[in-house]
Design a protein around this motif. Structure first.
Motif, short mmCIF file in Angstrom:
data_model
loop_
_atom_site.label_atom_id
_atom_site.label_comp_id
_atom_site.label_asym_id
_atom_site.label_seq_id
_atom_site.Cartn_x
_atom_site.Cartn_y
_atom_site.Cartn_z
N UNK A 23 46.44 46.04 40.64
CA UNK A 23 45.56 45.22 39.80
C UNK A 23 44.13 45.34 40.31
N UNK A 24 43.27 45.92 39.50
CA UNK A 24 41.86 46.09 39.86
C UNK A 24 41.11 44.85 39.38
N UNK A 25 40.47 44.14 40.30
CA UNK A 25 39.79 42.89 39.94
C UNK A 25 38.31 42.98 40.33
N UNK A 26 37.50 42.28 39.58
CA UNK A 26 36.05 42.29 39.81
C UNK A 26 35.56 40.91 40.25
N UNK A 27 34.32 40.86 40.68
CA UNK A 27 33.74 39.60 41.18
C UNK A 27 33.62 38.55 40.07
N UNK A 28 33.35 39.00 38.87
CA UNK A 28 33.12 38.06 37.77
C UNK A 28 34.22 38.08 36.73
N UNK A 29 35.40 38.60 37.12
CA UNK A 29 36.51 38.68 36.19
C UNK A 29 37.02 37.30 35.80
N UNK A 30 37.45 37.21 34.54
CA UNK A 30 37.94 35.93 34.04
C UNK A 30 39.32 35.64 34.60
N UNK A 31 39.54 34.44 35.11
CA UNK A 31 40.82 34.06 35.72
C UNK A 31 41.89 33.92 34.64
N UNK A 32 43.06 34.51 34.88
CA UNK A 32 44.17 34.40 33.95
C UNK A 32 45.23 33.45 34.48
N UNK A 33 46.32 33.34 33.73
CA UNK A 33 47.42 32.45 34.14
C UNK A 33 48.64 33.21 34.61
N UNK A 34 48.55 34.54 34.66
CA UNK A 34 49.67 35.35 35.12
C UNK A 34 49.83 35.22 36.63
N UNK A 35 50.98 35.64 37.18
CA UNK A 35 51.24 35.47 38.62
C UNK A 35 50.21 36.16 39.53
N UNK A 36 49.75 37.34 39.15
CA UNK A 36 48.80 38.05 40.01
C UNK A 36 47.44 37.35 39.98
N UNK A 37 47.00 36.89 38.83
CA UNK A 37 45.73 36.17 38.76
C UNK A 37 45.76 34.91 39.60
N UNK A 38 46.91 34.25 39.62
CA UNK A 38 47.04 33.03 40.44
C UNK A 38 46.91 33.36 41.93
N UNK A 39 47.49 34.51 42.34
CA UNK A 39 47.35 34.93 43.74
C UNK A 39 45.88 35.18 44.06
#
Length: 496
Positions: A23-39
């Motif tokens: 999962x490639x994430x950025x500094x300003x990425x919008x937070x999701x409700x999936x398990x990886x976003x929660x981590x």
């Protein structure tokens, strides 16, 4: 390795059955409700993770995620360069762990460039050389899914084509010199031609002699391996469109000849054919992408070795152009084979000519391993190559071609000498080649610092295939039309 593109986000990626989810994430990425976003949210809140470029957070057996392994890779602002760093770091962390299938999920605002570079980054980071090992271990990765909310099929296909071309060039460059001989290069060119419908001619010593390539032949004299002169043609447009001609230096091993090199690291002189490898790699990509333009590839291939018949300092040789050359150093041989290839290129009546060569140690001193040196007689061509390098993250830097640099090439005994001393050695080498470049816009890429790495990471990089492919793709629809292409006067049937 198989690549595929899927249009979905991180929530769907969590449901994909695979060995690893990146999962490639950025500094300003919008937070999701999936398990990886929660981590990610929890780790950022606790200060255990910041999505800076290349920073990783790994997890195993995450509830709600179908993949066994999860690698969260920081990409900072999400620019192509940062996405590249993130993907390379993640793939590097998964190597040698039995991972065969990976899903790489890009940020939801990832653009076409990010899709393209993510694809090439996976290929670059997962490459393992096994060709001459007794046990072909290390190439576990079999299938890669690039997931992007705004998936771009065109950008993905470009990335896939570039990845295949770069891998081909790396493989050819990494082969040992007793395997990657001039004859082998010719065979690989013929194989590409059969697979993708290119036209291919491979000329041997007799044909080259009839063409009057005295400079090329002089370099090859010291080796028992017969030279090969390889001509590939890709025709994706009408015959009225003038082709771009790529000329790649193909010294399959460079001992320096009579001006022999020092022993330490001489093994790395197998990489002296990386210019030729980049031309072959570019044609591999063209076979996949099939752009609407015409391209010719020319590769003079031989070894440079000391022998009783070898070229000597002080010899005067006659090039195909008729210009005579005094050889002051036999280790400046690349320009001697390229000059005849550049003269040959004129018969294609090209729209532009670009030669690619591991030409000078001076370029390594000037630019290191970050950017290739680029010389050009035409500002538009130079700008196109710079822009292509930036887009492909395969950077180059324009160097000068002032006439004053040619003063050192003057000699009392021939039209030109093959070296001009230590100062500005990469520039004076380019000035030598410029004498033979013809009337078409011409550029020279000195890739001595970028074509391979030494030390623990020793191996070919495949550069500048990405730059070349990006440049060619940028020409679609804008290429000039100047009469019939590719006059083939003087060529003969392929050498055995």
């Amino acid at each position: 390795m198989d690549f595929e593109l899927k249009t979905f986000g991180l929530a769907d990626a969590c449901r994909q059955k695979c060995d690893a989810l990146v999962a490639v994430v950025t500094e300003n990425g919008r937070a999701g409700t999936d398990p990886v976003s929660k981590i990610v949210q929890a780790a950022r809140k606790s200060g255990d993770f910041e999505p800076k470029a290349g920073k990783l957070l790994q997890a195993w057996g995450v509830e709600g995620v179908a993949a066994k392994r999860v690698v969260i890779a920081g990409a900072a602002d999400g620019s192509p360069r940062r996405v590249q760093s993130a993907v390379q770091a993640a793939i590097g962390a998964l190597r040698s762990k039995g991972v065969k299938r990976i899903v790489v999920c890009l940020p939801e605002d990832a653009d076409e460039a990010a899709v393209r570079v993510a694809t090439t980054a996976v290929a670059e980071a997962s490459y393992v050389y096994v060709a001459t090992k007794s046990k072909a271990e290390g190439r576990e990765l079999e299938r890669v899914t690039i997931a992007a909310a705004k998936g771009s099929k065109a950008a993905f296909e470009q990335g896939r084509g570039m990845a295949l071309g770069v891998e081909f060039a790396r493989e050819m460059g990494n082969l040992p010199p007793n395997v990657a001989t001039p004859t082998r290069l010719g065979e690989e060119a013929k194989k590409l031609a059969r697979q993708h419908g290119f036209k291919c001619e491979v000329l041997g010593p007799k044909e080259v002699e009839r063409l009057g390539m005295g400079s090329f032949m002089a370099v090859a004299r010291g080796s028992e391996e017969p030279l090969r002169f390889i001509v590939l043609q890709y025709r994706g447009a009408s015959d009225s469109q003038a082709p771009v001609v790529l000329v790649g230096k193909g010294i399959t091993f460079d001992s320096g000849g009579i001006s022999i090199k020092p022993g330490p690291e001489m093994d790395e002189m197998k990489f002296d054919m990386c210019g030729a490898a980049s031309v072959l790699g570019t044609f591999r990509a063209l076979g996949e992408l099939k752009p609407k333009l015409n391209v010719a590839g020319i590769i003079p291939a031989c070894e440079n070795l000391p022998d009783g018949r070898a070229l000597k300092p002080g010899d005067v040789i006659t090039s195909m152009s008729g210009q005579t050359i005094e050889v002051l150093n036999t280790d400046a041989e690349g320009r001697l084979i390229l000059c005849d290839a550049l003269t040959y290129a004129e018969r294609f009546k090209p729209a532009a000519v670009v030669d690619i060569a591991t030409l000078t140690g001076a370029c390594v001193i000037a630019l290191g391993g970050v950017r290739s040196g680029m010389y050009a007689t035409d500002d538009a061509l130079a700008q196109s190559l710079l822009a292509a390098g930036d887009a492909a993250l395969d950077l180059c830097w324009r160097m000068p071609l002032d006439d004053e640099y040619a003063e050192g090439l003057k000699t009392n005994f021939a039209d030109v000498a093959n070296i001009a001393g230590r100062p500005a050695g990469s520039v004076t080498a380019a000035k030598f080649l410029q004498r033979f470049a013809g009337k078409a816009p011409w550029a020279h890429l000195d890739i001595a610092g970028t074509a391979w790495k030494g030390g623990a990471s020793k191996g070919a990089t495949g550069r500048p295939v990405g730059l070349l492919v990006q440049y060619l793709l940028s020409r679609q629809g804008t290429a000039a039309t100047t009469g019939k292409t590719a006059a083939r006067k003087g060529t003969r049937k392929a050498a055995a």
